[in-house]
Write a protein that holds these residues in place. Structure first.
Motif, PDB file in Angstrom:
ATOM      1  N   LYS A   1       0.861  -1.192   0.000  1.00 29.27           N
ATOM      2  CA  LYS A   1       0.000   0.000   0.000  1.00 29.27           C
ATOM      3  C   LYS A   1       0.897   1.241   0.000  1.00 29.27           C
ATOM      4  O   LYS A   1       2.029   1.187   0.463  1.00 29.27           O
ATOM      5  CB  LYS A   1      -0.904   0.026   1.223  1.00 29.27           C
ATOM      6  N   PRO A   2       0.366   2.365  -0.451  1.00 31.20           N
ATOM      7  CA  PRO A   2       1.144   3.611  -0.378  1.00 31.20           C
ATOM      8  C   PRO A   2       1.346   4.041   1.083  1.00 31.20           C
ATOM      9  O   PRO A   2       0.515   3.765   1.956  1.00 31.20           O
ATOM     10  CB  PRO A   2       0.272   4.634  -1.112  1.00 31.20           C
ATOM     11  N   VAL A   3       2.457   4.715   1.341  1.00 31.43           N
ATOM     12  CA  VAL A   3       2.790   5.182   2.686  1.00 31.43           C
ATOM     13  C   VAL A   3       1.666   6.047   3.247  1.00 31.43           C
ATOM     14  O   VAL A   3       1.295   5.924   4.421  1.00 31.43           O
ATOM     15  CB  VAL A   3       4.126   5.967   2.670  1.00 31.43           C
ATOM     16  N   GLU A   4       1.099   6.926   2.422  1.00 26.82           N
ATOM     17  CA  GLU A   4       0.030   7.828   2.872  1.00 26.82           C
ATOM     18  C   GLU A   4      -1.196   7.039   3.344  1.00 26.82           C
ATOM     19  O   GLU A   4      -1.835   7.400   4.331  1.00 26.82           O
ATOM     20  CB  GLU A   4      -0.383   8.796   1.750  1.00 26.82           C
ATOM     21  N   GLU A   5      -1.512   5.944   2.661  1.00 25.63           N
ATOM     22  CA  GLU A   5      -2.663   5.122   3.046  1.00 25.63           C
ATOM     23  C   GLU A   5      -2.405   4.415   4.379  1.00 25.63           C
ATOM     24  O   GLU A   5      -3.286   4.329   5.237  1.00 25.63           O
ATOM     25  CB  GLU A   5      -2.973   4.092   1.952  1.00 25.63           C
ATOM     26  N   VAL A   6      -1.180   3.932   4.555  1.00 22.74           N
ATOM     27  CA  VAL A   6      -0.817   3.276   5.815  1.00 22.74           C
ATOM     28  C   VAL A   6      -0.885   4.277   6.963  1.00 22.74           C
ATOM     29  O   VAL A   6      -1.418   3.976   8.037  1.00 22.74           O
ATOM     30  CB  VAL A   6       0.582   2.627   5.720  1.00 22.74           C
ATOM     31  N   ALA A   7      -0.374   5.484   6.744  1.00 21.52           N
ATOM     32  CA  ALA A   7      -0.429   6.529   7.773  1.00 21.52           C
ATOM     33  C   ALA A   7      -1.876   6.845   8.124  1.00 21.52           C
ATOM     34  O   ALA A   7      -2.228   6.996   9.313  1.00 21.52           O
ATOM     35  CB  ALA A   7       0.299   7.779   7.310  1.00 21.52           C
TER      36      ALA A   7
END
Length: 159
Positions: A25-31
């Motif tokens: 997943k993209p880092v932004e989605e994980v955050a």
């Protein structure tokens, strides 16, 4: 979400980039998922397991079994909440079986824990009885093994 929580439960220090790669997943989605999990109360905090025996710190831990008298309207919640408010109390668990509540207490000395039980815990109106068990050694905690010293066979002699 469940995969993320399992990763964090095993290692809360994983960098966001590594978690994102593991979950594809993209880092932004994980955050955003982490923020959501915190906001919803799924994540209660981040904790480091410390082997205090190796550090050489004076720390004593006890498991206390309590028999309590639950209130008609609130059951065990009222007495459990009262007990949980004490700084010495690490955990309060409602149990099935031979006793009602299990407490994990930490202090600097055996006497400090004993005085807490005698002077602050036992006098509570709803506490019927206590049984205190002191932790002598930790072998495994929260899924992590604590290293045991290897026994040197040369030191063991049979006469």
């Amino acid at each position: 979400m469940e995969q993320l929580l399992k990763l964090l439960e095993n290692n809360a220090r994983l960098p966001l980039e590594d978690i994102a790669a593991m979950l594809d997943k993209p880092v932004e989605e994980v955050a955003a998922l982490m923020d959501e999990a915190t906001a919803k109360g799924y994540i209660k905090g981040y904790k480091t397991l410390v082997d205090w025996e190796k550090v050489g710190a004076d720390r004593v831990e006890a498991v206390i079994e309590l028999h309590v008298s639950p209130k008609k309207s609130r059951g065990f919640d009222e007495i459990a909440t009262t007990i949980a408010s004490f700084d010495e109390v690490e955990s309060v668990l409602l149990m099935s079986g031979g006793y009602d509540l299990q407490l994990i207490i930490k202090g600097r000395t055996f006497q400090e824990v004993a005085l807490f039980v005698a002077k602050r815990l036992s006098p509570l109106d709803d506490v019927l009885s206590t049984a205190t068990h002191f932790v002598l050694r930790i072998y495994k905690r929260e899924g992590k093994l604590y290293q045991l010293e290897e026994i040197d066979e040369r030191e063991c002699t049979v006469l």
